[in-house]
Design an enzyme around this catalytic site. Structure first.
Site, mmCIF file in Angstrom:
data_model
loop_
_atom_site.group_PDB
_atom_site.id
_atom_site.type_symbol
_atom_site.label_atom_id
_atom_site.label_comp_id
_atom_site.label_asym_id
_atom_site.label_seq_id
_atom_site.Cartn_x
_atom_site.Cartn_y
_atom_site.Cartn_z
ATOM 1 N N CYS A 1 0.831 -1.114 -0.027
ATOM 2 C CA CYS A 1 0.019 -0.049 0.063
ATOM 3 C C CYS A 1 1.051 1.227 -0.110
ATOM 4 C CB CYS A 1 -1.064 0.064 1.081
ATOM 5 S SG CYS A 1 -0.169 -0.375 2.648
ATOM 6 N N HIS B 1 -1.449 0.887 7.924
ATOM 7 C CA HIS B 1 -1.965 0.967 6.306
ATOM 8 C C HIS B 1 -1.667 2.234 5.941
ATOM 9 C CE1 HIS B 1 -4.283 0.056 2.711
ATOM 10 N NE2 HIS B 1 -5.162 0.968 3.010
#
Length: 990
Positions: free
Chosen positions: A54, A309
């Site tokens: 990510c 994340h």
């Protein structure tokens, strides 16, 4: 309604409700609408997260929306043109980018004109050599990739392409040092691609920039050497910004080193920043305009520095609208405004005292933003970027593949719906005719199979009724509860369509199993009454020879045994068919369990001797009446039967007499051997090589194992077997040579041998079988010094095998687990005696050390893993003598831990860096402040294992600590350099 599982006629609640009535067409397939994967109008394209990538996706989206960078990359010549013809790219070849620039070109072209909702960046990630399962440091990745891209573009001929990274991202600052004495100013100019700002203790971005540029005093030991004064002088040092790039990257240093834990941590500090940033007050020259507007905010969601994340908020330079890029999902912000509220809420692991500060118009605050990107404010219109023709052709080819996939998925959905409708009508019709009418033919079929037939998600397999068969090949009565009775018409249809078998019709029920089942049930009901009857019969004294012998243990537990036997018969009847599970492994397991159960004694087998006759011990049995025995025989028809007048086993009587004679013989043998070998029985009477006895010039050797086994027999002749031979081959190598030197037998190997006087050796040769004679002979000139005596062994030493033994011992010292080593802290080369923290599983008590040394061999050290310590062995030859030596690795010479010294448990495969973390917790010294040495050798390679560095059990490592680093930013740089992975991109950091 629920199904009545015990009723074979109940056909309700078996899954039919799904098919009755109207059904939604979507239930006939599990294929999602392919149009959900199609890009929406005026929307951006997402990127697939390949596991832990990510952080890569956020940077790709941010760089894609840098129009100048995208345009420059499109101008790079591609190797694709080498195999392009006038008709375009060959269709039989897939395009494979060869360089980083080509990968970025192709990705950007897909992001610009693809019809897909998201695309796969695996080619780009693979080209960089990144591990998709491990999350890298995002800030480090940004720096390294920019360096790699700049190096790649530097080979281009077009200056607009070659210099794009410098034009967009490169600025200059100078380290300026001013001497307080003479005022001399020295300047070191350096380029930068991002400014790394410390956020600890700050609330606003401008405060962080001010601290970055603040003046630092160089005084005391940190004074500056002035070239003009030719001496060290007090001075000031600061950073001056000389020029700024078009795109200003501001790295907020959220990930810092924690001295307490030795790991990085994340700072969840709120930092306020505005959408407009005026950098003019921070510049050395105030001539130009330096007003920047916010263009991207990179967010790390999570509380740990090692997980979480990454998402990106980026502004579209053409429309001024803000978008949130979260891998495949892209969300447009309302009203052309940046919104960070949701991300800030998700980062909260629990209720916190920290409140979000109030933000005015045009300002924001975040505790998860780790990078802010500002663009120089300009009145020029944004660029219109066109995809080059060859890239557009590649994009259109990918779009064609996507359209083909969509059409294929739509066709599959259509076919599934058609099949579902046909099945729907078929099932409705068959279910109506499923019940068997009274007096009509019928079949039994498995309920499990019927449920799978009604479950569209699992296509039915051929019918398998073998699990319901008994040992006679018919329907078992206990399996009726899992069967359903259906009409013959539907059964015929099922067997024609799906096959399988065997068919179980009206005559399939097994009569034999029904009769056996009734017999077992009657016995179970009768057991309690029979137990009372037998108990009363046992109280009657049996006269004459009318009774029967029964084991006392069997009588005590006969009711329990009978109940278990009846239950086993039930289970055997249920599982009598070997094909029941259709699994060979389960069959083998049940056979193994049966064999184990058969090994257990059945009723009255406790008085059966090994020869199958009545045992000789009358204490274990008693006589019961004929009536009681007949009652017991109803439950145990196969029990061994011994009438009252039955004689005991004659063989057992003979063996009993022989055993008594052997015990007497062993006692006599032990007494004679102890008297004959008094010196061998008492250690104090045995000779010692360390002080050779003057009365003899030769001594004999036997293994200590022989001595210990012989002593056991002499002490307990009735419990231990007599020793018949002296196995000296255990002390020899395969070539027949002696494995020990004279010097080693006086020291470390002394516990493996026993010395024998010549006179005692003669008696040993008469009493035992000796395989090899081992003798030590002393030769000494008359009147010479005893220390000049020479010693020779027969057989002689085998040098090769001796050297192999020593090498094996050294390897053993480097293949340990959970061994103890000691750490000593020194200052000015002197050991420090400080109050020690609690030690790790190691006692400093001297008395306890002595107790540990007096333990039997193989139990001396709880910290050091002794293998095969207590096992008996007759031979050492090569492999086994190595095992003997393992026992002697540590004895009473173990290190004595003194006050202030700290013991740690370590393993040979542990790295030096892991040891430093242990030392940090024990001494509160950070790993990069530790200088370790052992025996004068500096230990510096953090990646090396302790075994390879020569650290063995009981080693003492000296620790010398540097002064703590006051500059936390410098400390973070050191740890990031240790823990980062700059090699993954094939370039070095700046």
């Amino acid at each position: 309604r629920r199904n009545c599982r015990g009723n074979p006629n109940c056909l309700v609640g078996i899954g039919e409700h799904v098919w009755l009535g109207e059904i939604d067409e979507n239930s006939f397939h599990n294929i999602d609408d392919p149009n959900c994967e199609r890009r929406k109008k005026n929307a951006f394209v997402g990127l697939t997260n390949l596991g832990a990538t990510c952080y890569v996706n956020t940077f790709l989206q941010m760089w894609f929306l840098n129009l100048e960078l995208r345009q420059a990359l499109y101008l790079c010549p591609s190797t694709c043109s080498e195999y392009m013809t006038g008709e375009g790219i060959p269709k039989d070849k897939d395009y494979e980018p060869q360089t980083i620039c080509e990968h970025l070109q192709y990705l950007f072209a897909l992001l610009q004109n693809s019809k897909r909702r998201y695309i796969d960046p695996s080619g780009f990630v693979k080209a960089l050599g990144l591990d998709t399962g491990q999350q890298q440091d995002a800030q480090e990745f940004s720096k390294l990739f920019m360096s790699l891209l700049e190096d790649t573009l530097s080979k281009q001929k077009n200056p607009d392409v070659r210099n794009i990274v410098q034009k967009q991202f490169c600025g200059e600052y100078a380290y300026v040092t001013v001497c307080n004495q003479c005022g001399r100013e020295s300047k070191l100019v350096s380029k930068f691609y991002e400014l790394e700002l410390n956020i600890q203790g700050h609330k606003q971005l401008t405060d962080c920039i001010t601290e970055f540029l603040k003046e630092e005093k160089l005084e005391g030991d940190n004074r500056y050497f002035c070239e003009t004064c030719q001496s060290k002088q007090n001075a000031t040092r600061k950073i001056r910004l000389l020029s700024l790039p078009c795109t200003l990257n501001l790295q907020l240093m959220r990930f810092v080193f924690d001295r307490q834990t030795g790991h990085k941590k994340k700072l969840n500090t709120y930092i306020g920043f505005s959408e407009l940033l005026d950098m003019e007050p921070f510049m050395e020259q105030k001539s130009d305009v330096y007003v920047y507007e916010l263009s991207a905010v990179l967010i790390h969601r999570g509380v740990s520095a090692y997980s979480g994340h990454y998402i990106a908020h980026v502004k579209d330079p053409q429309t001024g609208e803000w978008y949130k890029f979260n891998d495949e999902d892209i969300e447009k912000m309302e009203g052309k405004k940046l919104q960070l509220g949701i991300e800030e809420d998700l980062a909260e692991p629990s209720k916190s005292q920290t409140r979000k500060p109030k933000c005015g118009k045009g300002t924001h605050c975040s505790r998860n933003a780790y990078m802010l990107v500002y663009r120089l404010q300009t009145r020029e219109k944004s660029l219109t970027i066109e995809v080059p023709a060859f890239l557009q052709e590649l994009v259109e080819r990918d779009n064609c593949k996507f359209e083909e996939w969509c059409n294929e998925m739509a066709e599959m959905r259509k076919q599934s719906v058609a099949r579902g409708k046909i099945k729907h009508e078929e099932v409705k019709e068959l279910y109506k005719r499923l019940p068997a009418e009274a007096g009509s033919p019928y079949d039994f079929i498995s309920l499990e199979w019927l449920q799978k037939w009604l479950d569209e998600s699992t296509p039915p397999k051929p019918i398998d009724n073998t699990a319901c068969l008994c040992s006679h090949g018919k329907l078992h009565p206990d399996k009726i509860s899992i069967m359903k009775r259906i009409s013959e018409y539907v059964a015929d249809f099922f067997y024609r369509r799906y096959g399988g078998g065997p068919r179980l019709n009206v005559k399939a029920l097994c009569k034999d199993c029904v009769v056996e089942r009734c017999r077992i049930l009657r016995l179970k009901n009768q057991l309690n009454e029979d137990y009372k009857t037998v108990t009363n019969l046992l109280k009657i004294t049996v006269k004459g020879n009318d009774g029967f012998w029964v084991g006392k243990a069997s009588l005590r537990s006969w009711r329990q045994l009978a109940l278990e036997q009846l239950n086993e018969q039930d289970e055997d009847a249920e599982h009598s068919n070997g094909k029941m599970n259709g699994n060979a492994q389960n069959k083998d397991e049940s056979n193994e369990e049966k064999r184990e159960e058969e090994e257990e004694l059945n009723f009255n087998e406790d008085i059966v001797c090994p020869h199958g006759d009545l045992c000789i011990s009358e204490n274990e049995r008693r006589v019961v009446s004929k009536e009681a025995w007949e009652k017991l025989k109803q439950y145990f028809p196969k029990a061994p039967e011994f009438p009252n007048n039955k004689e005991c086993c004659s063989q057992c009587k003979i063996l009993e007499r022989e055993g008594e004679e052997n015990e007497a013989l062993h006692k006599m043998m032990a007494s004679e051997q102890k008297t004959s070998l008094q010196n061998l029985f008492h250690d104090k009477c045995r000779p010692c090589l360390g002080s050779w006895p003057q009365e003899t010039d030769e001594l004999y050797i036997v293994s200590q194992f022989f001595v210990e086994e012989w002593r056991k027999f002499v002490r307990r002749p009735t419990r231990c077997s007599p020793v018949s031979s002296v196995g000296n081959s255990a002390l020899l190598c395969p070539h027949g040579g002696l494995m020990f030197t004279y010097a080693s037998m006086t020291k470390e190997d002394s516990k493996l041998i026993a010395l024998i006087w010549p006179s005692e050796w003669e008696r040993i040769q008469k009493l035992f079988v000796v395989d090899h004679v081992i003798k030590i002979t002393r030769t000494q000139a008359d009147g010479a010094d005893p220390e000049s005596a020479l010693y020779a062994s027969e057989p002689q030493l085998c040098p090769e095998c001796r050297e192999g033994l020593l090498c094996q011992q050294q390897r053993d010292l480097r293949e340990y687990t959970q061994a103890t080593i000691y750490i000593h802290k020194v200052v000015d080369n002197k050991k420090v005696m400080k109050d020690a923290a609690p030690e790790l599983n190691v006692s400093s008590s001297e008395a306890e050390e002595e107790r540990e040394e007096n333990k039997p061999e193989g139990e001396q050290d709880p910290d050091f893993n002794q293998t095969n310590g207590g096992a008996k062995r007759q031979k050492i030859s090569h492999q086994s003598y190595i095992t003997y030596q393992k026992q002697g690795i540590r004895r009473s010479t173990r290190h004595r831990k003194v006050r202030g010294e700290k013991a740690l448990l370590v393993s040979a495969n542990q790295t030096l860096k892991e040891l430093k973390i242990q030392i940090m917790h024990a001494f509160s010294v950070a790993p990069f402040d530790q200088n370790l040495s052992i025996d004068g050798k500096i230990l510096s390679d953090d990646t090396a294992t302790l075994g390879s560095l020569g650290v063995i059990p009981e080693s003492v490592i000296l620790l010398k600590a540097d002064e703590p680093i006051a500059d936390y930013a410098a400390m973070d740089d050191v740890m990031q350099g240790e823990e980062g992975d700059p090699g993954t991109l094939g370039v070095q950091g700046r």
